[in-house]
Design a protein around this motif. Structure first.
Motif, PDB file in Angstrom:
ATOM      1  N   UNK A 680      33.357  62.348  44.887  1.00  0.00           N
ATOM      2  CA  UNK A 680      34.801  63.093  44.835  1.00  0.00           C
ATOM      3  C   UNK A 680      34.724  64.021  45.780  1.00  0.00           C
ATOM      4  N   UNK A 681      33.568  64.757  46.368  1.00  0.00           N
ATOM      5  CA  UNK A 681      33.374  65.447  47.656  1.00  0.00           C
ATOM      6  C   UNK A 681      33.993  64.762  48.733  1.00  0.00           C
ATOM      7  N   UNK A 682      33.423  63.778  49.114  1.00  0.00           N
ATOM      8  CA  UNK A 682      33.899  62.796  50.120  1.00  0.00           C
ATOM      9  C   UNK A 682      35.496  62.491  50.026  1.00  0.00           C
ATOM     10  N   UNK A 683      36.003  62.054  48.949  1.00  0.00           N
ATOM     11  CA  UNK A 683      37.313  61.610  48.813  1.00  0.00           C
ATOM     12  C   UNK A 683      38.262  63.014  48.997  1.00  0.00           C
ATOM     13  N   UNK A 684      37.827  64.136  48.430  1.00  0.00           N
ATOM     14  CA  UNK A 684      38.718  65.450  48.690  1.00  0.00           C
ATOM     15  C   UNK A 684      38.945  65.731  50.205  1.00  0.00           C
ATOM     16  N   UNK A 685      37.665  65.312  50.762  1.00  0.00           N
ATOM     17  CA  UNK A 685      37.725  65.750  52.109  1.00  0.00           C
ATOM     18  C   UNK A 685      38.776  64.763  52.977  1.00  0.00           C
ATOM     19  N   UNK A 686      39.250  63.740  52.291  1.00  0.00           N
ATOM     20  CA  UNK A 686      39.990  62.945  52.899  1.00  0.00           C
ATOM     21  C   UNK A 686      41.393  62.962  52.337  1.00  0.00           C
ATOM     22  N   UNK A 687      41.474  63.665  51.242  1.00  0.00           N
ATOM     23  CA  UNK A 687      42.629  63.968  50.599  1.00  0.00           C
ATOM     24  C   UNK A 687      43.160  62.803  49.888  1.00  0.00           C
ATOM     25  N   UNK A 688      42.189  62.087  49.213  1.00  0.00           N
ATOM     26  CA  UNK A 688      42.139  60.810  48.505  1.00  0.00           C
ATOM     27  C   UNK A 688      42.075  61.452  46.784  1.00  0.00           C
ATOM     28  N   UNK A 689      42.759  60.433  46.008  1.00  0.00           N
ATOM     29  CA  UNK A 689      42.853  60.635  44.581  1.00  0.00           C
ATOM     30  C   UNK A 689      41.906  59.576  43.835  1.00  0.00           C
ATOM     31  N   UNK A 690      40.876  59.814  42.986  1.00  0.00           N
ATOM     32  CA  UNK A 690      40.135  58.604  42.456  1.00  0.00           C
ATOM     33  C   UNK A 690      40.703  58.462  41.060  1.00  0.00           C
ATOM     34  N   UNK A 691      41.057  57.425  40.768  1.00  0.00           N
ATOM     35  CA  UNK A 691      41.594  57.156  38.946  1.00  0.00           C
ATOM     36  C   UNK A 691      40.590  56.248  38.684  1.00  0.00           C
ATOM     37  N   UNK A 692      40.098  56.298  37.265  1.00  0.00           N
ATOM     38  CA  UNK A 692      39.615  55.368  36.518  1.00  0.00           C
ATOM     39  C   UNK A 692      40.352  54.801  35.374  1.00  0.00           C
ATOM     40  N   UNK A 719      37.063  54.712  50.360  1.00  0.00           N
ATOM     41  CA  UNK A 719      37.608  56.150  50.794  1.00  0.00           C
ATOM     42  C   UNK A 719      37.619  56.209  52.476  1.00  0.00           C
ATOM     43  N   UNK A 720      36.695  55.255  53.042  1.00  0.00           N
ATOM     44  CA  UNK A 720      36.570  55.421  54.485  1.00  0.00           C
ATOM     45  C   UNK A 720      37.947  54.647  55.243  1.00  0.00           C
ATOM     46  N   UNK A 721      38.087  53.454  54.672  1.00  0.00           N
ATOM     47  CA  UNK A 721      39.178  53.012  55.299  1.00  0.00           C
ATOM     48  C   UNK A 721      40.567  52.844  54.586  1.00  0.00           C
ATOM     49  N   UNK A 722      40.819  54.158  54.027  1.00  0.00           N
ATOM     50  CA  UNK A 722      42.165  54.327  53.489  1.00  0.00           C
ATOM     51  C   UNK A 722      42.476  55.547  54.079  1.00  0.00           C
ATOM     52  N   UNK A 723      43.765  55.615  54.742  1.00  0.00           N
ATOM     53  CA  UNK A 723      44.102  56.802  55.698  1.00  0.00           C
ATOM     54  C   UNK A 723      44.701  57.869  54.389  1.00  0.00           C
ATOM     55  N   UNK A 724      44.355  59.206  54.916  1.00  0.00           N
ATOM     56  CA  UNK A 724      44.429  60.406  53.994  1.00  0.00           C
ATOM     57  C   UNK A 724      45.600  60.336  53.349  1.00  0.00           C
TER      58      UNK A 724
END
Length: 818
Positions: A680-692, A719-724
């Motif tokens: 989650x921390x890595x995802x928030x740093x790139x402004x991503x949302x993780x849904x499950x 997370x890495x290969x998706x733009x913010x």
């Protein structure tokens, strides 16, 4: 000129060109020059154009008996009176046409007098008047001589006259609508009438214009006129009709045509000839078609006469052979030019059986055996075509037959070889033994021997293998001095070789065991050349003389080729075996190198990381902000390098098969949720949302530590290969006996050519410098390690992507174990 005047002139032109009457403007004084006319109608009725009449006298086209009358009409200053309106004009072809004339005088725009005349054609009315007049005269003559008829005529019901008129009208309608050309003449060969077709043919607008004319008024060819007159006079003289005579007519303004003509004498009630009726039709096209048909038939006949396929035609009406081509005669064992009777053909072709097969509606493909004229067995193959008459009755059968004896022999040979190939093993020598036995069977040989040369050190040896399971090796000297088979090696070609063995005189009769023990009289074989310097041979021995046939040679060639393939396969196998050993050693060395390098890197890495942490603790009060930042960078670099080293060590363990998984029952859903929470921390740093979207409990047997690596790797990649600003979806599905986990993103996706690098060692796809806001770090080992872990769990891992900027979805499955 104003637009209104132009429009008016156009309208006037359209009116004049579309009315049926002839219009002309003349000068007001003698010789009454033509200044204007509606050309379309003049050309249609009288065949004159403007060039023929403009600036010429109108009086030039007036029939001579009417010149004075027309001259008076034109000279008069009054309008033309009704009682004096009928005149006769000459056509361009010299025919005469009746017209009703109307005249007006007007002044043009410069006040000059002009004469406007309108001519209406009345030829038909004039002809009717003449017919009525003639009929009345005939009727008066009859009624004067027979008073009873005169009395009866007065009381003839009107309906009979109407019926008679309708019959005449119907007859005229038929004559004018049939496709034939018809005309009739009197005894002086004057035209009495014709149908519309004939009138058009000779260039007249109506049949009435032909009445009273002769052939000389119609045709220009003197010879043709004399010929027609002679033939028509002959009919009038003899009273005999002629039917369906072919003649060539050359009518002016038309191409010559071939006609089918009938000439019939016309007789009155007293059988007296009063004229002639002629009818004909144009058969030019039919003659041309018949000619082309005959040429086509001749070409077809030439084609089947020289065909490479035998052709037989049966006439079912007369129950006889109606045609047989030279090729089939040859197939039956006769000479091509030999005349063969129907009974002779029936000896060799099963006509009765063929007819029965056709009548039973079996497959149109045929295959049967015959014994030909020379007593040889032949296989015949072909097909047949049915021919029916107009009533749908089968009248002829045409058979297309070819000799397939050689093909049948080859098919048997290929079948035998294929059966052997199906029984081939990985042992090359066993396969060669099988081929030798096949050769012996197909050629009916007494023994087949295979000899191959090979080097052992610096010496050359020969290995012999026979169908009797004899296998032994000989030195070069032993083989060359003591064995007949050496003769095959002496030749510098690989053609088939025949030898007749004279037991008494041959030098090998005492040294060669094959000849000494079996007394073979014939040897038949060939050399098998290789890509390298080594060669081999195959030899067939016979106790009797062997016939040199194409089939025997083919068998030997095929067996030799099959042996050559086995030799090449053996060499390729040996080469691959050596390469595999070498590659295995290289892989082992590479894995050991990776492991050693990783371990060597890990020791100084621990020291660097430890000293950096120690400096922060011991000198924290004396460190400036810049120093602290440097130490943090050192720590981050150490952690990054540590991850790379760990992955190298892990991949090395996979390659050396040192990694073992430890499975136990656990809840996969809980592990997935834990992995998402860690990311989650890595995802928030790139402004991503993780849904499950996960099942509450997924109880499986798996290695939690290793599957955690797979989940972490796949989620971090998404997370890495998706733009913010992206969305990552994690989902679980149950399918048959497995659980499928999917990680979907809406990132940069994969092109088709990039997919082949996934799940391979160091299969990193370069993302740097392409304008995407993505994380470009990575070793190319993450997916490789993930695949190895999933494989160890007997699961599968795969990816789907529609293309660039279409996102991607990674899947992996794990089996449900009870």
């Amino acid at each position: 000129m104003s637009k209104e005047i132009v429009n008016a002139k156009m309208k006037l032109h359209l009116v004049l060109e579309n009315i049926n009457d002839l219009v002309a403007i003349l000068s007001s004084s003698f010789p009454y020059t033509v200044e204007f006319l509606n050309e379309t109608q003049w050309k249609k009725v009288l065949n004159y154009s403007e060039d023929d009449l403009i600036d010429n006298s109108f009086l030039d086209i007036i029939d001579e008996p009417f010149l004075d009358q027309v001259n008076n009409i034109l000279r008069s200053k009054k309008e033309y009176r009704e009682l004096e309106k009928d005149i006769r004009l000459k056509t361009k072809n010299g025919l005469l046409v009746w017209f009703e004339i109307k005249k007006s005088i007007y002044m043009d725009n410069i006040e000059r007098d002009k004469i406007l005349i309108i001519l209406k054609e009345i030829s038909r009315f004039k002809e009717l008047e003449e017919e009525v007049r003639n009929s009345e005269e005939d009727l008066n003559t009859i009624t004067k001589s027979i008073p009873e008829i005169k009395f009866w005529r007065l009381f003839t019901p009107k309906k009979y006259e109407e019926a008679l008129n309708r019959s005449y009208e119907m007859l005229e309608l038929v004559i004018n609508n049939i496709p034939q050309y018809i005309y009739w003449k009197d005894n002086d060969l004057n035209y009495l009438g014709c149908n519309s077709n004939y009138a058009k043919l000779i260039g007249l607008n109506s049949p009435e214009r032909l009445i009273g004319k002769k052939n000389s008024n119609i045709f220009t060819n003197i010879e043709k006129i004399d010929e027609l007159n002679e033939k028509e006079r002959e009919i009038l003289k003899t009273g005999q009709s002629t039917y369906h005579r072919e003649e060539i007519w050359d009518v002016s303004n038309n191409s010559p045509m071939i006609i089918d003509i009938n000439r019939v004498p016309l007789k009155d009630l007293e059988e007296k000839i009063v004229g002639i009726l002629v009818s004909f039709q144009d058969i030019t096209e039919k003659i041309e078609k018949d000619k082309k048909l005959r040429e086509s038939e001749q070409k077809y006949r030439n084609l089947i006469e020289t065909s490479s396929v035998g052709i037989l035609e049966l006439n079912l009406i007369h129950n006889e052979i109606s045609y047989i081509n030279p090729k089939l005669i040859e197939i039956l064992g006769f000479d091509k030019k030999e005349k063969v009777t129907e009974n002779e053909i029936k000896k060799y072709v099963p006509i009765h059986d063929l007819k029965e097969r056709v009548q039973s509606n079996e497959n149109k493909k045929l295959e049967f055996k015959i014994n030909d004229n020379k007593g040889e067995l032949k296989w015949i193959s072909g097909k047949y075509v049915n021919h029916y008459n107009s009533e749908g009755e089968l009248i002829t059968l045409r058979f297309w037959l070819e000799d397939i004896t050689e093909r049948k022999k080859y098919e048997d040979l290929i079948t035998e070889l294929n059966m052997n190939f199906l029984n081939f093993s990985t042992e090359i020598q066993d396969n060669i033994k099988t081929l030798l036995k096949t050769c012996k069977k197909l050629l009916n040989a007494d023994s087949v021997v295979y000899v191959s040369e090979y080097n052992k050190g610096k010496q050359k040896f020969f290995q012999l293998l026979s169908t009797e399971n004899n296998k032994f090796s000989l030195s070069k000297d032993e083989f060359e001095t003591g064995y007949f088979l050496n003769n095959f090696f002496k030749k510098n070609h690989d053609f088939v070789q025949y030898y007749n063995i004279d037991i008494k005189n041959i030098k090998f009769s005492k040294t060669d065991p094959f000849i000494k023990n079996h007394l073979y009289s014939t040897a038949f074989g060939k050399k098998i050349t290789s890509d390298d310097t080594s060669n081999s041979i195959i030899c067939c021995f016979f106790n009797e003389k062997l016939e040199k046939s194409a089939q025997n040679q083919l068998v030997l060639f095929l067996i030799a080729d099959a042996i050559e393939i086995e030799q090449k396969r053996w060499k390729a196998t040996q080469h691959l075996r050596k390469q595999n050993i070498r590659l295995h050693e290289m892989d082992k060395l590479k894995a050991e190198l990776f492991s050693r390098v990783a371990h060597e890197l890990k020791t100084p890495l621990i020291s660097i990381k430890g000293y950096a942490e120690l400096m922060k603790i011991l000198f924290s009060e004396n460190l400036t902000q810049e120093m602290i930042s440097i130490l943090k960078s050192i720590e981050m670099g150490c952690r990054k390098l540590e991850r790379i080293v760990n992955k190298l060590l892990e991949s090395s363990r996979f390659e050396q098969k040192k990694l073992r998984i430890k499975t136990r029952k656990a809840n996969l859903s809980m592990l997935i949720k834990k992995s998402i929470e860690e990311m989650q921390g890595f995802a928030k740093s790139r402004n991503h949302t993780i849904e499950s979207n996960l099942h509450k409990n997924l109880i499986l047997k798996f290695d939690e530590e290793q599957i955690h690596k797979v989940l972490t790797n796949l989620i971090s990649n998404a997370i890495k290969y998706t733009p913010p600003g992206g969305i990552i979806k994690v989902k679980s599905e149950k399918y048959d006996s497995k659980i499928i986990i999917s990680i979907e993103d809406n990132g940069i996706g994969f092109k088709e050519e990039e997919k082949k690098y996934l799940f391979k060692k160091f299969g990193k796809i370069e993302r740097w410098g392409q304008g995407w806001d993505v994380d470009i770090d990575g070793t190319g080992l993450g997916l490789y390690i993930s695949k190895k872990i999933v494989d160890l769990h007997k699961g599968k891992i795969w990816m789907k992507s529609k293309g660039r900027n279409e996102g991607s979805t990674f899947y992996f499955s794990l089996p449900i174990v009870n």
